[in-house]
Design an enzyme around this catalytic site. Structure first.
Site, PDB file in Angstrom:
ATOM      1  N   HIS A  42      -9.918  -5.188  -3.188  1.00 35.73           N
ATOM      2  CA  HIS A  42      -8.985  -5.752  -2.485  1.00 35.73           C
ATOM      3  C   HIS A  42      -8.785  -5.863  -1.414  1.00 35.73           C
ATOM      4  CE1 HIS A  42      -9.612  -0.861  -2.956  1.00 35.73           C
ATOM      5  NE2 HIS A  42      -9.222  -1.291  -1.386  1.00 35.73           N
ATOM      6  N   ASN A  52     -12.804  -3.557   2.897  1.00 33.77           N
ATOM      7  CA  ASN A  52     -13.711  -2.476   2.585  1.00 33.77           C
ATOM      8  C   ASN A  52     -14.241  -2.156   1.222  1.00 33.77           C
ATOM      9  OD1 ASN A  52     -12.415  -1.256   4.676  1.00 33.77           O
ATOM     10  ND2 ASN A  52     -11.088  -0.016   3.608  1.00 33.77           N
ATOM     11  N   HIS A 103      -6.759  -5.391   2.494  1.00 36.56           N
ATOM     12  CA  HIS A 103      -5.715  -5.409   2.925  1.00 36.56           C
ATOM     13  C   HIS A 103      -5.593  -6.060   4.159  1.00 36.56           C
ATOM     14  CE1 HIS A 103      -6.805  -0.606   2.530  1.00 36.56           C
ATOM     15  NE2 HIS A 103      -8.283  -0.938   1.941  1.00 36.56           N
ATOM     16  N   ASP A 105       0.579  -0.938   0.070  1.00 34.49           N
ATOM     17  CA  ASP A 105      -0.114   0.075   0.276  1.00 34.49           C
ATOM     18  C   ASP A 105       0.860   1.048   0.134  1.00 34.49           C
ATOM     19  OD1 ASP A 105      -2.718   0.919   0.731  1.00 34.49           O
ATOM     20  OD2 ASP A 105      -1.471   2.631   1.388  1.00 34.49           O
ATOM     21  N   ILE A 106       0.818   2.139  -0.718  1.00 35.08           N
ATOM     22  CA  ILE A 106       1.428   2.902  -0.752  1.00 35.08           C
ATOM     23  C   ILE A 106       0.749   4.428   0.399  1.00 35.08           C
ATOM     24  CG2 ILE A 106      -0.325   5.187  -1.892  1.00 35.08           C
ATOM     25  CD1 ILE A 106       1.306   5.846  -4.271  1.00 35.08           C
ATOM     26  N   GLY A 131     -16.175   2.562   3.028  1.00 33.97           N
ATOM     27  CA  GLY A 131     -14.593   2.869   3.427  1.00 33.97           C
ATOM     28  C   GLY A 131     -13.927   2.937   2.252  1.00 33.97           C
ATOM     29  N   GLN A 132     -14.322   2.345   0.943  1.00 34.84           N
ATOM     30  CA  GLN A 132     -13.819   1.801  -0.175  1.00 34.84           C
ATOM     31  C   GLN A 132     -13.383   3.476  -0.923  1.00 34.84           C
ATOM     32  OE1 GLN A 132     -15.658  -1.185  -2.771  1.00 34.84           O
ATOM     33  NE2 GLN A 132     -13.880  -1.400  -3.550  1.00 34.84           N
TER      34      GLN A 132
HETATM   35  P1  5GP Z   1     -10.083   1.496   0.927  1.00 32.09           P
HETATM   36  O1  5GP Z   1      -9.806   2.611   0.918  1.00 32.09           O
HETATM   37  O2  5GP Z   1     -10.282   1.467  -1.156  1.00 32.09           O
HETATM   38  O3  5GP Z   1      -9.937   0.132   1.511  1.00 32.09           O
HETATM   39  O4  5GP Z   1      -7.980   0.968  -0.132  1.00 32.09           O
HETATM   40  C1  5GP Z   1      -7.766   2.182  -0.882  1.00 32.09           C
HETATM   41  C2  5GP Z   1      -6.621   2.068  -0.832  1.00 32.09           C
HETATM   42  O5  5GP Z   1      -5.636   1.749  -2.069  1.00 32.09           O
HETATM   43  C3  5GP Z   1      -5.470   2.915   0.780  1.00 32.09           C
HETATM   44  O6  5GP Z   1      -5.033   1.983   1.457  1.00 32.09           O
HETATM   45  C4  5GP Z   1      -4.648   2.922  -0.933  1.00 32.09           C
HETATM   46  O7  5GP Z   1      -3.424   3.875   0.320  1.00 32.09           O
HETATM   47  C5  5GP Z   1      -4.067   2.823  -1.230  1.00 32.09           C
HETATM   48  N1  5GP Z   1      -3.934   3.337  -2.962  1.00 32.09           N
HETATM   49  C6  5GP Z   1      -4.345   4.266  -3.244  1.00 32.09           C
HETATM   50  N2  5GP Z   1      -3.779   4.594  -4.466  1.00 32.09           N
HETATM   51  C7  5GP Z   1      -2.449   3.802  -4.862  1.00 32.09           C
HETATM   52  C8  5GP Z   1      -1.384   3.615  -5.682  1.00 32.09           C
HETATM   53  O8  5GP Z   1      -1.461   4.664  -6.661  1.00 32.09           O
HETATM   54  N3  5GP Z   1      -0.414   2.270  -5.299  1.00 32.09           N
HETATM   55  C9  5GP Z   1      -0.755   2.153  -3.604  1.00 32.09           C
HETATM   56  N4  5GP Z   1       0.404   0.837  -4.096  1.00 32.09           N
HETATM   57  N5  5GP Z   1      -1.465   2.228  -3.476  1.00 32.09           N
HETATM   58  C10 5GP Z   1      -2.565   2.806  -3.374  1.00 32.09           C
END
Ligand code: 5GP
Ligand code: ZN
Length: 117
Positions: free
Chosen positions: A103, A90, A105, A35-36, A96-97
Site C-alpha cells: 500500500h 513501508n 500511504h 486509513d482507519i 515499518g510495514q
Molecule cells: P503499514 O504500517 O503497514 O505501512 O500501514 C498499515 C496502515 O493500515 C496503518 O496506517 C493502519 O492505520 C491502516 N489500517 C490497519 N487496519 C486497517 C483497517 O482495517 N482499515 C483501514 N482503513 N486501515 C487500516
C-alpha cells in the site's frame, strides 16, 4: 501478480467488501480508502486490488499498476484541493510495514517537515 486474494489479508477483505472502509477511489485494478488511524487530516491508502504482499513482490508485470498509484495520488490531490502531500511505502517489518498487502500511504492536510525526520 501471482495471487488474486490472500485468505487472511485485511486489505483483500476490504477490496472484496467483506470489511468496511471509506472508499475514495476505485477502478478495475486499484482501490483507495481512508486509513482507519489517520496520521494527517487526509490519509489515504492506495492499493492494487490483486494481493501483492510487499513492494519487493512487484514484478515487471506490475509496472503499470505500480506507476498508476502515483498518477492516482496526483488526481486525488487535485480532487481534494491538496496543494502538497507525501507518499510512503513501508516495506517489510524493518521498514515499518504492518499490513502485508502492498500500500502507498498518501498524507496531506498539514504542514510536513522537510525531509523525513
Ligand atoms: P503499514 O504500517 O503497514 O505501512 O500501514 C498499515 C496502515 O493500515 C496503518 O496506517 C493502519 O492505520 C491502516 N489500517 C490497519 N487496519 C486497517 C483497517 O482495517 N482499515 C483501514 N482503513 N486501515 C487500516
Ligand atoms: Zn491482500
Amino acid at each position: 501478480m501471482k495471487l488474486t486474494k490472500a485468505p487472511d489479508c485485511l486489505f483483500c477483505k476490504i477490496v472484496a467488501g467483506e470489511l468496511p472502509a471509506e472508499r475514495l477511489y476505485e477502478d478495475e485494478d486499484i482501490l483507495v480508502f481512508a486509513d482507519i488511524s489517520p496520521q494527517a487530516p487526509f490519509h489515504a491508502l492506495l492499493i492494487p486490488k490483486e494481493h501483492v504482499a510487499t513492494l519487493n513482490d512487484f514484478g515487471p508485470e506490475d509496472v503499470s499498476v505500480a506507476g498508476r498509484l502515483f498518477l492516482i495520488a496526483k488526481s486525488l490531490a487535485k480532487e481534494h484541493d491538496l496543494p502538497g502531500y507525501r507518499v510512503v511505502v513501508n516495506t517489510n517489518p524493518e521498514g515499518g510495514q504492518v499490513v502485508f498487502h502492498v500500500h502507498m500511504h498518501m498524507l496531506a492536510g498539514r504542514q510536513m517537515k522537510p525531509g523525513l525526520g
